[in-house]
Design a protein around this motif. Structure first.
Motif, PDB file in Angstrom:
ATOM      1  N   THR A  56       0.843  -1.192   0.000  1.00 24.91           N
ATOM      2  CA  THR A  56       0.000   0.000   0.000  1.00 24.91           C
ATOM      3  C   THR A  56       0.873   1.234   0.000  1.00 24.91           C
ATOM      4  OG1 THR A  56      -0.115   0.053   2.415  1.00 24.91           O
ATOM      5  CG2 THR A  56      -1.871  -1.162   1.263  1.00 24.91           C
ATOM      6  N   VAL A  57       0.344   2.305  -0.571  1.00 24.72           N
ATOM      7  CA  VAL A  57       1.002   3.608  -0.566  1.00 24.72           C
ATOM      8  C   VAL A  57      -0.044   4.643  -0.192  1.00 24.72           C
ATOM      9  CG1 VAL A  57       2.159   5.375  -1.959  1.00 24.72           C
ATOM     10  CG2 VAL A  57       2.701   2.964  -2.302  1.00 24.72           C
ATOM     11  N   VAL A  58       0.297   5.508   0.748  1.00 28.61           N
ATOM     12  CA  VAL A  58      -0.590   6.605   1.133  1.00 28.61           C
ATOM     13  C   VAL A  58      -0.162   7.858   0.373  1.00 28.61           C
ATOM     14  CG1 VAL A  58      -1.413   8.061   3.019  1.00 28.61           C
ATOM     15  CG2 VAL A  58      -1.002   5.622   3.416  1.00 28.61           C
ATOM     16  N   LEU A  59      -1.094   8.424  -0.399  1.00 27.95           N
ATOM     17  CA  LEU A  59      -0.840   9.649  -1.145  1.00 27.95           C
ATOM     18  C   LEU A  59      -1.484  10.805  -0.402  1.00 27.95           C
ATOM     19  CD1 LEU A  59      -1.523   8.402  -4.792  1.00 27.95           C
ATOM     20  CD2 LEU A  59       0.647   8.474  -3.549  1.00 27.95           C
ATOM     21  N   ASP A  60      -0.678  11.821  -0.104  1.00 27.44           N
ATOM     22  CA  ASP A  60      -1.132  12.980   0.671  1.00 27.44           C
ATOM     23  C   ASP A  60      -0.562  14.223   0.014  1.00 27.44           C
ATOM     24  OD1 ASP A  60      -1.624  14.975   2.551  1.00 27.44           O
ATOM     25  OD2 ASP A  60      -1.350  13.623   4.244  1.00 27.44           O
ATOM     26  N   PHE A  61      -1.416  15.161  -0.356  1.00 31.30           N
ATOM     27  CA  PHE A  61      -0.929  16.346  -1.079  1.00 31.30           C
ATOM     28  C   PHE A  61      -0.460  17.457  -0.150  1.00 31.30           C
ATOM     29  CE2 PHE A  61      -5.636  16.766  -0.961  1.00 31.30           C
ATOM     30  CZ  PHE A  61      -5.758  17.909  -0.186  1.00 31.30           C
ATOM     31  N   GLY A  62      -0.545  17.260   1.154  1.00 31.83           N
ATOM     32  CA  GLY A  62      -0.086  18.294   2.081  1.00 31.83           C
ATOM     33  C   GLY A  62      -1.235  18.941   2.830  1.00 31.83           C
ATOM     34  N   LEU A  63      -1.000  20.163   3.333  1.00 33.95           N
ATOM     35  CA  LEU A  63      -1.975  20.888   4.147  1.00 33.95           C
ATOM     36  C   LEU A  63      -3.107  21.424   3.274  1.00 33.95           C
ATOM     37  CD1 LEU A  63      -2.570  21.860   7.049  1.00 33.95           C
ATOM     38  CD2 LEU A  63      -1.373  23.985   6.458  1.00 33.95           C
ATOM     39  N   ALA A  64      -4.333  21.084   3.646  1.00 35.88           N
ATOM     40  CA  ALA A  64      -5.490  21.561   2.879  1.00 35.88           C
ATOM     41  C   ALA A  64      -5.720  23.049   3.137  1.00 35.88           C
ATOM     42  CB  ALA A  64      -6.732  20.755   3.262  1.00 35.88           C
ATOM     43  N   GLN A  65      -6.058  23.783   2.097  1.00 35.65           N
ATOM     44  CA  GLN A  65      -6.374  25.214   2.223  1.00 35.65           C
ATOM     45  C   GLN A  65      -7.812  25.379   2.697  1.00 35.65           C
ATOM     46  OE1 GLN A  65      -7.021  27.863  -1.324  1.00 35.65           O
ATOM     47  NE2 GLN A  65      -5.006  28.623  -0.724  1.00 35.65           N
ATOM     48  N   PRO A  66      -8.037  26.132   3.767  1.00 35.95           N
ATOM     49  CA  PRO A  66      -9.409  26.306   4.269  1.00 35.95           C
ATOM     50  C   PRO A  66     -10.359  26.808   3.176  1.00 35.95           C
ATOM     51  CG  PRO A  66      -7.819  27.227   5.816  1.00 35.95           C
ATOM     52  CD  PRO A  66      -7.052  26.870   4.573  1.00 35.95           C
ATOM     53  N   GLY A  67     -11.492  26.165   3.079  1.00 39.14           N
ATOM     54  CA  GLY A  67     -12.505  26.571   2.107  1.00 39.14           C
ATOM     55  C   GLY A  67     -12.351  25.960   0.739  1.00 39.14           C
ATOM     56  N   SER A  68     -11.206  25.300   0.473  1.00 44.85           N
ATOM     57  CA  SER A  68     -10.978  24.706  -0.844  1.00 44.85           C
ATOM     58  C   SER A  68     -11.562  23.300  -0.892  1.00 44.85           C
ATOM     59  CB  SER A  68      -9.477  24.656  -1.167  1.00 44.85           C
ATOM     60  OG  SER A  68      -8.935  25.954  -1.279  1.00 44.85           O
ATOM     61  N   GLY A  69     -11.921  22.883  -2.090  1.00 49.32           N
ATOM     62  CA  GLY A  69     -12.419  21.532  -2.300  1.00 49.32           C
ATOM     63  C   GLY A  69     -11.422  20.722  -3.096  1.00 49.32           C
ATOM     64  N   TYR A  70     -11.373  19.439  -2.837  1.00 48.61           N
ATOM     65  CA  TYR A  70     -10.390  18.570  -3.478  1.00 48.61           C
ATOM     66  C   TYR A  70     -11.076  17.326  -4.024  1.00 48.61           C
ATOM     67  CZ  TYR A  70      -7.227  21.597  -0.898  1.00 48.61           C
ATOM     68  OH  TYR A  70      -6.574  22.697  -0.405  1.00 48.61           O
ATOM     69  N   LEU A  71     -10.589  16.883  -5.176  1.00 49.46           N
ATOM     70  CA  LEU A  71     -11.165  15.695  -5.806  1.00 49.46           C
ATOM     71  C   LEU A  71     -10.054  14.879  -6.452  1.00 49.46           C
ATOM     72  CD1 LEU A  71     -13.668  14.043  -6.660  1.00 49.46           C
ATOM     73  CD2 LEU A  71     -13.723  15.447  -8.759  1.00 49.46           C
ATOM     74  N   TRP A  72      -9.963  13.612  -6.071  1.00 50.91           N
ATOM     75  CA  TRP A  72      -9.018  12.675  -6.677  1.00 50.91           C
ATOM     76  C   TRP A  72      -9.680  12.004  -7.876  1.00 50.91           C
ATOM     77  CZ3 TRP A  72      -4.059  11.857  -4.629  1.00 50.91           C
ATOM     78  CH2 TRP A  72      -3.811  12.423  -3.374  1.00 50.91           C
ATOM     79  N   ASN A  73      -8.836  11.500  -8.776  1.00 51.31           N
ATOM     80  CA  ASN A  73      -9.402  10.790  -9.925  1.00 51.31           C
ATOM     81  C   ASN A  73      -9.967   9.424  -9.540  1.00 51.31           C
ATOM     82  OD1 ASN A  73      -6.879   9.632  -9.479  1.00 51.31           O
ATOM     83  ND2 ASN A  73      -6.374   9.419 -11.647  1.00 51.31           N
ATOM     84  N   THR A  74      -9.835   9.068  -8.283  1.00 49.78           N
ATOM     85  CA  THR A  74     -10.492   7.857  -7.771  1.00 49.78           C
ATOM     86  C   THR A  74     -11.914   8.161  -7.290  1.00 49.78           C
ATOM     87  OG1 THR A  74      -9.655   8.239  -5.529  1.00 49.78           O
ATOM     88  CG2 THR A  74      -8.281   6.913  -7.018  1.00 49.78           C
ATOM     89  N   GLY A  75     -12.254   9.448  -7.226  1.00 57.86           N
ATOM     90  CA  GLY A  75     -13.561   9.862  -6.721  1.00 57.86           C
ATOM     91  C   GLY A  75     -13.536  10.325  -5.285  1.00 57.86           C
ATOM     92  N   SER A  76     -12.407  10.116  -4.601  1.00 54.03           N
ATOM     93  CA  SER A  76     -12.303  10.523  -3.205  1.00 54.03           C
ATOM     94  C   SER A  76     -12.172  12.037  -3.093  1.00 54.03           C
ATOM     95  CB  SER A  76     -11.090   9.857  -2.549  1.00 54.03           C
ATOM     96  OG  SER A  76     -10.891  10.356  -1.237  1.00 54.03           O
ATOM     97  N   THR A  77     -12.724  12.589  -2.007  1.00 55.52           N
ATOM     98  CA  THR A  77     -12.585  14.020  -1.706  1.00 55.52           C
ATOM     99  C   THR A  77     -11.762  14.229  -0.436  1.00 55.52           C
ATOM    100  OG1 THR A  77     -14.692  13.982  -0.511  1.00 55.52           O
ATOM    101  CG2 THR A  77     -14.752  14.630  -2.843  1.00 55.52           C
ATOM    102  N   ASP A  78     -11.098  13.187   0.030  1.00 57.41           N
ATOM    103  CA  ASP A  78     -10.272  13.283   1.234  1.00 57.41           C
ATOM    104  C   ASP A  78      -8.941  13.961   0.912  1.00 57.41           C
ATOM    105  OD1 ASP A  78     -12.216  11.977   2.721  1.00 57.41           O
ATOM    106  OD2 ASP A  78     -11.355   9.990   2.305  1.00 57.41           O
ATOM    107  N   THR A  79      -8.247  14.370   1.967  1.00 55.44           N
ATOM    108  CA  THR A  79      -6.930  14.983   1.769  1.00 55.44           C
ATOM    109  C   THR A  79      -5.865  13.951   1.436  1.00 55.44           C
ATOM    110  OG1 THR A  79      -6.524  14.881   4.158  1.00 55.44           O
ATOM    111  CG2 THR A  79      -7.450  16.933   3.272  1.00 55.44           C
ATOM    112  N   SER A  80      -6.115  12.674   1.711  1.00 56.65           N
ATOM    113  CA  SER A  80      -5.171  11.613   1.366  1.00 56.65           C
ATOM    114  C   SER A  80      -5.949  10.374   0.962  1.00 56.65           C
ATOM    115  CB  SER A  80      -4.243  11.296   2.549  1.00 56.65           C
ATOM    116  OG  SER A  80      -4.978  10.764   3.639  1.00 56.65           O
ATOM    117  N   ILE A  81      -5.290   9.517   0.176  1.00 53.39           N
ATOM    118  CA  ILE A  81      -5.890   8.250  -0.227  1.00 53.39           C
ATOM    119  C   ILE A  81      -4.853   7.151  -0.086  1.00 53.39           C
ATOM    120  CG2 ILE A  81      -7.557   9.277  -1.826  1.00 53.39           C
ATOM    121  CD1 ILE A  81      -5.695   8.440  -4.134  1.00 53.39           C
ATOM    122  N   THR A  82      -5.305   5.921   0.070  1.00 56.82           N
ATOM    123  CA  THR A  82      -4.435   4.748   0.115  1.00 56.82           C
ATOM    124  C   THR A  82      -4.644   3.938  -1.149  1.00 56.82           C
ATOM    125  OG1 THR A  82      -4.531   4.656   2.539  1.00 56.82           O
ATOM    126  CG2 THR A  82      -3.838   2.658   1.387  1.00 56.82           C
TER     127      THR A  82
END
Length: 195
Positions: free
Chosen positions: A31-57
């Motif tokens: 497994t690999v945990v992908l984390d893009f860093g500190l989330a900016q308040p008020g910003s929205g995030y979307l991974w190409n896996t469909g996840s909206t979390d700040t990190s994915i495994t």
């Protein structure tokens, strides 16, 4: 008469995203945990896996991308290639294991597609490639040689091979000799002429 007006211009920065360099995981399972860093308040995030979390495994090879949208509508994205690499197959040796000194000697392993090989051996010997070649092998170059296969940067299990180098016989007929009389000469390939 002059007229002027002023206005405030604000510059909104896109949300910061950093997934790092492409990565290779040695072993088909992991497994690999992908984390893009500190989330900016008020910003929205979307991974190409469909996840909206700040990190994915992730558990499979592929290209993963995250896109961020700031409240002001600024957009940023980053992507990373993750590869789960099978470890290489064990090396299969070729060539002889016994040689005579002062002669040409060669041994190695079968070259598999995409593989590289790293050798170590007696006296600090190191070499890359599937074959080891000596144009004039010495007795001191005999011993245990170890080869490690690599594929996509992932090492396989080291394999050992013992190489024996026997001293070549020294043959001496002595100094040159001339004779004017009809006498016989005995040529003795000392020390192998007696016994």
């Amino acid at each position: 008469e002059s007229f002027y007006d002023t206005s405030m211009v604000g510059v909104q920065l896109p949300p910061p995203l950093e997934l790092g360099a492409d990565t290779v995981v040695c072993g088909a399972v992991g497994t690999v945990v992908l984390d893009f860093g500190l989330a900016q308040p008020g910003s929205g995030y979307l991974w190409n896996t469909g996840s909206t979390d700040t990190s994915i495994t992730v558990t499979s090879s592929g290209k993963y991308k995250v896109t961020g949208n700031s409240p002001a509508g600024c957009v940023a994205s980053d992507s990373i290639q993750v590869t789960f690499q099978d470890v290489p197959n064990p090396a299969v040796f070729t060539g002889s294991t016994t040689f005579c000194s002062s002669q040409q000697a060669g041994f190695g392993v079968n070259q598999e597609t995409g593989y590289s090989y790293q050798w170590t051996g007696p006296g600090g010997f190191t070499q890359s490639g599937p074959q080891v070649l000596y144009s004039n092998i010495l007795v001191s170059q005999g011993g245990t040689y170890t080869v490690v296969p690599f594929v996509n940067g992932c090492p396989g299990l080291p394999q050992e091979r013992i190489i024996t180098v026997n001293p070549s016989p020294e043959i001496s007929l002595g100094r040159d000799t001339s004779s004017c009389e009809a006498v016989g000469l005995v040529l003795d390939q000392s020390p192998f002429g007696k016994g």
